[in-house]
Design an enzyme around this catalytic site. Sequence first.
Site, PDB file in Angstrom:
ATOM      1  N   LYS A  84       0.832  -1.202   0.000  1.00 39.31           N
ATOM      2  CA  LYS A  84       0.000   0.000   0.000  1.00 39.31           C
ATOM      3  C   LYS A  84       0.869   1.256   0.000  1.00 39.31           C
ATOM      4  CE  LYS A  84      -3.603  -0.024   2.664  1.00 39.31           C
ATOM      5  NZ  LYS A  84      -5.030   0.217   2.667  1.00 39.31           N
ATOM      6  N   GLY A 106      -7.932  -7.933   4.953  1.00 35.47           N
ATOM      7  CA  GLY A 106      -8.708  -7.990   6.195  1.00 35.47           C
ATOM      8  C   GLY A 106      -7.994  -8.630   7.372  1.00 35.47           C
ATOM      9  N   MET A 121      -5.180  -7.542   8.945  1.00 36.00           N
ATOM     10  CA  MET A 121      -4.541  -6.669   9.933  1.00 36.00           C
ATOM     11  C   MET A 121      -5.384  -5.411  10.156  1.00 36.00           C
ATOM     12  SD  MET A 121      -0.591  -7.321   9.237  1.00 36.00           S
ATOM     13  CE  MET A 121      -0.793  -6.778   7.585  1.00 36.00           C
ATOM     14  N   ARG A 159       6.243 -47.060 -18.639  1.00 36.93           N
ATOM     15  CA  ARG A 159       6.309 -48.090 -17.595  1.00 36.93           C
ATOM     16  C   ARG A 159       5.736 -49.366 -18.199  1.00 36.93           C
ATOM     17  NH1 ARG A 159       4.540 -43.475 -14.186  1.00 36.93           N
ATOM     18  NH2 ARG A 159       5.981 -43.241 -12.426  1.00 36.93           N
ATOM     19  N   ARG A 184      11.060 -48.413 -19.951  1.00 38.99           N
ATOM     20  CA  ARG A 184      11.711 -48.873 -18.727  1.00 38.99           C
ATOM     21  C   ARG A 184      11.426 -50.353 -18.521  1.00 38.99           C
ATOM     22  NH1 ARG A 184       9.939 -46.455 -13.089  1.00 38.99           N
ATOM     23  NH2 ARG A 184       8.170 -47.838 -13.420  1.00 38.99           N
ATOM     24  N   GLU A 194      17.539 -43.009  -9.295  1.00 38.82           N
ATOM     25  CA  GLU A 194      16.448 -42.895  -8.317  1.00 38.82           C
ATOM     26  C   GLU A 194      16.824 -43.473  -6.958  1.00 38.82           C
ATOM     27  OE1 GLU A 194      12.959 -44.950  -9.724  1.00 38.82           O
ATOM     28  OE2 GLU A 194      14.100 -46.608 -10.542  1.00 38.82           O
ATOM     29  N   SER A 251      17.852 -40.777 -16.415  1.00 34.25           N
ATOM     30  CA  SER A 251      16.555 -40.143 -16.192  1.00 34.25           C
ATOM     31  C   SER A 251      16.299 -40.174 -14.685  1.00 34.25           C
ATOM     32  CB  SER A 251      15.466 -40.903 -16.946  1.00 34.25           C
ATOM     33  OG  SER A 251      14.228 -40.293 -16.672  1.00 34.25           O
ATOM     34  N   GLY A 290      14.525 -40.426 -11.443  1.00 33.38           N
ATOM     35  CA  GLY A 290      13.252 -40.920 -10.905  1.00 33.38           C
ATOM     36  C   GLY A 290      13.067 -40.246  -9.562  1.00 33.38           C
ATOM     37  N   THR A 291      12.526 -39.046  -9.616  1.00 32.90           N
ATOM     38  CA  THR A 291      12.497 -38.241  -8.389  1.00 32.90           C
ATOM     39  C   THR A 291      11.447 -38.730  -7.394  1.00 32.90           C
ATOM     40  OG1 THR A 291      11.203 -36.699  -9.699  1.00 32.90           O
ATOM     41  CG2 THR A 291      13.515 -36.146  -9.325  1.00 32.90           C
ATOM     42  N   ASN A 292      10.543 -39.621  -7.834  1.00 31.69           N
ATOM     43  CA  ASN A 292       9.602 -40.195  -6.846  1.00 31.69           C
ATOM     44  C   ASN A 292      10.384 -41.085  -5.877  1.00 31.69           C
ATOM     45  OD1 ASN A 292       7.641 -39.056  -8.479  1.00 31.69           O
ATOM     46  ND2 ASN A 292       7.193 -40.978  -9.532  1.00 31.69           N
ATOM     47  N   ASP A 293      11.139 -42.011  -6.443  1.00 29.37           N
ATOM     48  CA  ASP A 293      11.920 -42.883  -5.570  1.00 29.37           C
ATOM     49  C   ASP A 293      13.074 -42.129  -4.909  1.00 29.37           C
ATOM     50  OD1 ASP A 293      11.034 -45.613  -5.232  1.00 29.37           O
ATOM     51  OD2 ASP A 293      11.101 -45.735  -7.418  1.00 29.37           O
TER      52      ASP A 293
END
Length: 902
Positions: free
Chosen positions: A29, A107, A109, A582, A637, A767, A786, A788-791
Site C-alpha cells: 500500500k 482484512g 490486519m 512403464r 523402462r 532414483e 533419467s 526418478g524423483t519419486n523414488d
Amino acid sequence: MAAQETDDHKYVYDFSEGNKDLKDLLGGKGANLAEMTNLGLPVPPGFTITTKACQAYLATGREPDGLAGQIEAHLRALEREMGKRLGDPGDPLLVSVRSGAKFSMPGMMETVLNVGLNDQSVVGLAAQAGQNDRFAWDSYRRLIQMFGKTVCEVPGEEFEHALDEIKSAKGTHDDLDLDADDLRGLVDAYKKIFLKHTGREFPQQPREQLDLAIRAVFESWNAERAILYRRQERIPADLGTAVNVVTMVFGNLGPDSGTGVAFTRDPGSGAQGIYGDYLANAQGEDVVAGIRNTVPLQELERLDKSSYDELLSIMARLEEHYRDLCDIEFTIERGKLWMLQTRVGKRTAAAAFVIAGQLVDEGLIDLDEALHRVNGAQLAQLMFPRFQLEHEFQPVATGIGASPGAASGTVVFTSARAVELAAEGRSVILVRRETNPDDLNGMIAAKGILTSRGGKTSHAAVVARGMGKTCVSGADEIDVNVPAKRFTVAGQTVAEGDVVSIDGTTGRVYLGEVPVMPSEVVQYFEGSLDPEHIDNALVRAVHRIMTHADGKRRLAVRTNADTGADAARARRFGAEGIGLCRTEHMFLGDRRELVERLILARAEGEREAALAALLPLQRADFEEIFREMDGLPVTVRLIDPPLHEFLPPLEQLAVNVAVAQERGEDVAKEEALLAAVRRMHEENPMLGLRGVRLGLVIPGLFAMQVRAIAEAAVAVVSAGGTARPEIMVPLVGAVQELETVRAEAEKIIADVVGDSGVEVLIGTMIEVPRAALTAGQIAEAAEFFSFGTNDLTQMGWGFSRDDVEGAFFWRYLELGIFGISPFESIDRDGVGRLVRIAAEEGRAARPGLKLGVCGEHGGDPDSVHFFHEVGLDYVSCSPFRVPVARLEAGRAVVETGGSDSR
Ligand code: PEP
Ligand code: MG
C-alpha cells in the site's frame, strides 16, 4: 531510489520519497501510494513507517531508537502542508493509521480511522464540516470503537450492542436515522465501555492515540488470523507490516461525497471496460460491511461527471504506468476525488492469459513479459472441466485434491462394474478404499476416482493424473464397504447406482449431480478449436503465449505414457517423445496367468515357455507406441515393481485354499501359488526385490523385454517408420548392476537389429541416492540418465511414498518443516542436490550425457524451473501436464534473463 540504497535507520518515508519498487520496505500500500503521489495523482498526503521498524518492534517489544523523533518530524511536515494541526480544537487534522504488508493480506490486519479526534476537536470538526454535528460525532464514535477494539482489545460486540440499543430505543435499524444527539450519547456509552475494559479513560492526547494505533498495527502482524493466513499463502513470517499514516478524507460528508472501488479491466474474464462499485455518502468500511447497496461505477457519471471523468483518466494513466490491471480505492469528498489505494489487481486464471494477450496487442508489454505474467498453475486450472454453480451445493466430505477437474457420475465399487456401466454410456465414479494396478480398466472407464485412503502420490492419484482424470483421494470421512457396494458419509449411505460429484482441485465431494462444463483450452490443445478462426479471447491468448514459450524454451518436454492412446494424446499436447514408458501394466489383465506361470516356474523350460508367450504380446505393445511416436525418442523402462504385486493377496489366497481344502477340492495349484506368495513376501517391498534386482535374479525376464523392444523397433522401421528406442534400467544403485544388464542387452540388440539401421540407447534411472552419488561411475555404462524423483524423494527422505502423505505430512506442513509435499515439488536443498551432483558428475564422466527427469516433479511448475537451472535436457510428465511443462520451461528461460544456464 533502489531498495538496497535505503538507510537502515530511516524508519519513516514521506509519500513523495517512496516508489512502487520499495514494497519490501514500505509494504504494497505504502509503495503504491508513493508511486501515485509521484505521478501527481490526488493522494491525501501522508507518510509510511517501514517494515524494518515493525520488525525491530516485534523483535524487541519496543519502538526502535529514533522512530518517535522521525514520526514527529513527518507529522510536523504534514501539518505544515495541510495547514492544520493533529487534534487542533478549532480545525483538526485527522489521520488514518493503516497496515500494509509486502503481500496483500486482505482484512487480516488493523486500521484505525479518525485519529486526532477528542472531546474538543470533535467540535472543530463539526464546524469545519459546515456545522455538521452529526458527521463529527459519528466520526468520533467510530474512532472510539475502532481504537477500543484494535488497540485495546475491547470486545467488538460491546460496541455493536450499544449501537443496537440506541437504534432500538429510536425504533430504527438504520444508522443514518441517528442524529447528532443520539451519536453524542453513543460516544458517552462507548467511553464507558472503554473505561470498563481498559481501566482508563479514552486517551484525549492525539499523539498518544497515534502512537498506540501504530503499535497496534505492528502487533496485528502476529494476530492469530494473520499467522494462519500467511501459512496458507506461504508468506514468510518475518516480513512485518508497514504502517501508513494518511490524512483523512471523508466520503460521508453528504450526497456530493462517496467512496468506491474500481478495476481497470474485468478481473474475472479480463475483458476491457470499467468495473467497479460506488456508494454515495459513505466511508470505505460501509462498503465492506454491506450496510447499503452499492451502485455500478458507471452511475457516478450521472452523480458527479467531473469526478467520474477524472477517475477514468486516472485509471487509464495507472494502467499505462503499471502496464497491468490495477485495482483502485477512491473517495470523493465534496466533489473532490482522492485516490486511497491502487495495486496490480488479482485475477482469475482465464483473465491472466487474456489480459497478458491484450497488453501485448496494446504495445504495453512484450511477449516475454506476457509469458512471465502467467503460470503453469493457471494453465492447469484452465485445462480441467469445471463445476458450474458449485457454490449452490454443500460438500459432504473433503479429501485431497489429487487430480484436478470436476466429475459427476454413478457410484461403482469395482473395476468390472465401472467398465460395464461405461460401456452403456454412463458416467461413473469409481469409489475404492484405495486403488491398485488391477483397477486400471475401471479407472480408464470412470469419469472420476474417489478413495478414502492415500495421498497425492498414492496409486489412485498418480494414475489419475497420468490420465488427466479427476481424482479425490484420502477422503477419510467416507467409509467404503466394497463387498456391500456402499459407502457411508456424514450419516448417509450411498449405494452403487447413486450419483456423486467430486472436485479434484478442492478435494470436495458432493452427493447428487453438480453440472460440469468442458475446458475450451483442452479442446484447443486437442486440435478441435482453431485459435485463428474462433472468437475466443482466452484460446487466442493461450495459443499466442504457448507459441512464444515453445520458441523460448531450452528444455524439451516428453511424456510419461504406456499406452498408444496416451502417447497419441500427449503428442497432440506437444510432447516431443516418451520419457517413461512403464511396462508393468502390460503384465496385468489377461496376461496375469502368464506372469503367474513365470513366477511359479520351477524348471527352466517352464519359465522359458512363459517368457516366449509374453514376448509377442510385449512386442505388439511397443510397436503400437513406437508407431504413435514415430520419429520421436521413446524411453522404455524394464519392469520395475516387486513381482508379488502380480500375484493375489496372501490373506485372500490363504482363505481360498483353506475353504477349498475343507470342501475336499483339488488345491494343488492354489497351494503352489500360496507357497510362492509366502516365499516372495517382503516386509519392505519398495526396498526389496524390484527394478534391476529382478532382472539380475530372474533369468530371461529383462532379455525378453529387450528383445521385444528391439524387434518392435525393427518392425516399425521395416514398415517405413522411424523408431528411436531407449532402454532404461530402473533402480540401479551401482554401476556393476547396469553393466551386467547392459552386456546381456547389447548382445540381444546386435542380434535383432542387424543392419536395419535401428539404434537403441541404453541408460538408467537415477532414483537410488547411491546412484546419484556415484553418477560418475554409472555414466560410464549409461547413454542417458533419467531422474526418478519419486523414488529419489522416497529414499532420500526415507518417506514411504504410499503412506506418509496421509499419515503425518499435515503435521510437517503445520510445523513448516516444508511448505509443500516434497513428492509434489522438488526439495531443492536435499533431493535437488542429489540431482545436481549426479548431473554434474555424470556429464563430467561422459560429456553430452543425455539428462532427463521422469518422476512426478517433471510436470510441477517450480520443479521445471529447477531442472532448467540444473541443465537437464528434458522433463517428462503425464500427458495432461505437457502443456504446463512447455509453458514453465519457456518461463524459466525468460526469468533467468534468457540465458542458457548449462
Ligand atoms: C520415480 O521413481 O520417480 C519413477 C519415475 O518411477 P516410479 O514412479 O514408477 O517408481
Ligand atoms: Mg521409481
